[in-house]
Design a protein around this motif. Structure first.
Motif, PDB file in Angstrom:
ATOM      1  N   UNK A 132       0.826  -1.203   0.000  1.00  0.00           N
ATOM      2  CA  UNK A 132       0.000   0.000   0.000  1.00  0.00           C
ATOM      3  C   UNK A 132       0.857   1.248   0.000  1.00  0.00           C
ATOM      4  N   UNK A 133       0.240   2.361   0.362  1.00  0.00           N
ATOM      5  CA  UNK A 133       0.910   3.651   0.412  1.00  0.00           C
ATOM      6  C   UNK A 133       0.216   4.512   1.461  1.00  0.00           C
ATOM      7  N   UNK A 134       0.770   5.671   1.789  1.00  0.00           N
ATOM      8  CA  UNK A 134       0.146   6.513   2.814  1.00  0.00           C
ATOM      9  C   UNK A 134      -1.301   6.844   2.482  1.00  0.00           C
ATOM     10  N   UNK A 135      -2.118   6.895   3.513  1.00  0.00           N
ATOM     11  CA  UNK A 135      -3.533   7.233   3.372  1.00  0.00           C
ATOM     12  C   UNK A 135      -3.730   8.664   3.870  1.00  0.00           C
ATOM     13  N   UNK A 136      -3.980   9.614   2.960  1.00  0.00           N
ATOM     14  CA  UNK A 136      -4.100  11.021   3.387  1.00  0.00           C
ATOM     15  C   UNK A 136      -5.148  11.239   4.474  1.00  0.00           C
ATOM     16  N   UNK A 137      -6.188  10.403   4.496  1.00  0.00           N
ATOM     17  CA  UNK A 137      -7.237  10.565   5.504  1.00  0.00           C
ATOM     18  C   UNK A 137      -6.733  10.200   6.898  1.00  0.00           C
ATOM     19  N   UNK A 138      -5.647   9.454   6.965  1.00  0.00           N
ATOM     20  CA  UNK A 138      -5.096   9.024   8.260  1.00  0.00           C
ATOM     21  C   UNK A 138      -3.841   9.801   8.652  1.00  0.00           C
ATOM     22  N   UNK A 139      -3.296  10.582   7.751  1.00  0.00           N
ATOM     23  CA  UNK A 139      -1.969  11.161   7.945  1.00  0.00           C
ATOM     24  C   UNK A 139      -2.007  12.424   8.799  1.00  0.00           C
ATOM     25  N   UNK A 140      -1.108  12.464   9.774  1.00  0.00           N
ATOM     26  CA  UNK A 140      -0.897  13.664  10.589  1.00  0.00           C
ATOM     27  C   UNK A 140       0.614  13.909  10.664  1.00  0.00           C
ATOM     28  N   UNK A 141       0.988  15.119  11.020  1.00  0.00           N
ATOM     29  CA  UNK A 141       2.403  15.463  11.183  1.00  0.00           C
ATOM     30  C   UNK A 141       2.779  15.327  12.648  1.00  0.00           C
ATOM     31  N   UNK A 142       3.798  14.519  12.929  1.00  0.00           N
ATOM     32  CA  UNK A 142       4.189  14.345  14.337  1.00  0.00           C
ATOM     33  C   UNK A 142       5.360  15.236  14.726  1.00  0.00           C
ATOM     34  N   UNK A 143       6.072  15.799  13.739  1.00  0.00           N
ATOM     35  CA  UNK A 143       7.172  16.716  14.054  1.00  0.00           C
ATOM     36  C   UNK A 143       7.582  17.453  12.786  1.00  0.00           C
TER      37      UNK A 143
END
Length: 406
Positions: A132-143
């Motif tokens: 798979x690949x990153x899911x924009x609906x799940x993605x947040x910035x941690x730093x």
């Protein structure tokens, strides 16, 4: 005046008896050739450019068996049209292909029995690809480090009012130079089904050298997860690190080097400790990995990009970035899983060596080696190696972390 008769319409052409034979021959020989060439790779150790071929053949060996059975049926058709000598040849080659295709299954059945895993033929054929690949609906910035945003994907299990969920911080592989969060999504979904929240982390890739930054990014992500425990309904005292390949190396490194000044978190993270750590086919000794020089230099090139040199020119980087350098008492419980025919990361000089050192230091640990299995085997979600790994992981997490789903 004599009336001319229209010429009769031509009848549709039909294959003659000999034509049908040629078609059967062509199909049969093609299938037998494919079955034989593919299946005969499986029992052999991989070498050089053959790694991906070996990986596919070993993980799809049962499909080859099915193809060989089709060839045997076509051989019966050849016998029916009096092509007996060719039929016997096809039968012989198909039987060889079938035996070669069954060898990985037979070996892994023994491993499954020894580990108590129950294998499912249905899952084998219906599991699909774990890619798979990153899911924009799940993605947040941690730093944000050096002006660059570092993302992670959040996978949450069904909410439980009775108890906060335990956590798995997942670290992707890619030889330190490639890969992205979310590339093995079925692991995240499976962990959710078993009651775990998953935070699938992206870290900075080489080049430039990241030997003292990638593990720091992982520690930073752990700190971020702890700080957001209430928001996501998770238990910050039950965090597990898990990674495959280079991600497994970073997971072990981050878990073992907590508090070490040489590998600090890349953002404020007062506590980056974890309850347990899981490494799937990881490199644990970068010096040994450099000397292995697998796949015609691919491994060596990746390690040099990660460390910025060779063991002679960057000795400190190789030592500090190798999990085996940190073995001592009171490390987190560790699960290691490795394919015995790994073409990229030699299990004997990596996980086996680490397992011996952990046991000598009194660290709770378990090592499972999978016969006739290559690097990255868990891309085949229904494969025997993946099924055995899922069983081992469920048992390990249940023992040291205690999932609410249990």
């Amino acid at each position: 005046m004599q009336q001319l008769e229209a010429p009769p319409h031509p009848k549709p052409a039909r294959l003659s008896h000999g034509g049908r034979t040629v078609v059967v021959l062509s199909v049969t020989l093609t299938l037998v050739l494919v079955a034989a060439l593919v299946a005969l790779w499986a029992p052999l150790p991989p070498a050089g450019w053959a790694w991906k071929t070996y990986l596919v053949t070993s993980e799809y060996a049962l499909y080859v068996v099915v193809l060989a059975v089709v060839c045997l049926l076509l051989a019966l058709a050849l016998r029916a049209v009096q092509r007996r000598r060719l039929a016997w040849t096809v039968t012989f080659v198909a039987l060889l292909a079938m035996i070669a295709g069954l060898l990985p299954t037979a070996n892994l059945l023994i491993t499954a029995h020894l580990t108590g895993a129950h294998l499912s033929v249905r899952d084998y054929f219906t599991g699909g690809l774990n890619l798979g690949k990153p899911d924009p609906a799940r993605t947040v910035t941690y730093a944000t480090v050096e002006g660059r945003e570092l993302p992670l994907d959040v996978w949450l299990p069904p909410r439980s009012a009775a108890r906060p969920a335990p956590v798995v911080v997942a670290v992707h592989g890619g030889a330190f130079v490639s890969g992205q969060q979310g590339q093995y999504p079925k692991w995240n979904g499976w962990l959710n089904e078993h009651g775990y929240a998953v935070f699938d982390v992206q870290y900075r890739l080489a080049p430039p050298p990241r030997w003292n930054q990638a593990a720091g990014d992982v520690k930073c992500a752990i700190g971020w997860v702890r700080a957001h425990a209430e928001q996501y309904g998770i238990d910050p005292t039950r965090i597990v690190l898990m990674g495959e390949s280079a991600g497994g190396t970073l997971a072990l490194l981050a878990a073992y080097s907590v508090g070490d000044a040489a590998l600090p978190p890349s953002c404020p993270a007062p506590d980056s400790s974890v309850k347990a750590v899981v490494g799937l086919y990881p490199a644990t000794d970068l010096v040994a990995g450099w000397h292995d020089n697998s796949l015609g230099g691919y491994t060596r090139d990746a390690v040099e990009k990660f460390t910025g040199g060779t063991p002679g020119t960057a000795a400190d980087a190789y030592r500090i970035a190798s999990p085996v350098s940190y073995v001592r008492g009171k490390l987190p419980p560790t699960l290691l899983v490795h394919g015995e025919h790994d073409a990229l990361v030699d299990p004997e000089t990596q996980t086996v060596r680490l397992s011996v050192k952990l046991e000598a230091a009194g660290v709770p640990q378990e090592l499972i080696t999978l016969p006739m299995t290559d690097h990255g085997y868990d891309f085949q979600w229904g494969g025997w190696g993946t099924q055995i790994t899922r069983h081992a992981l469920e048992r390990f997490l249940g023992k040291y972390v205690t999932s609410p789903a249990r």
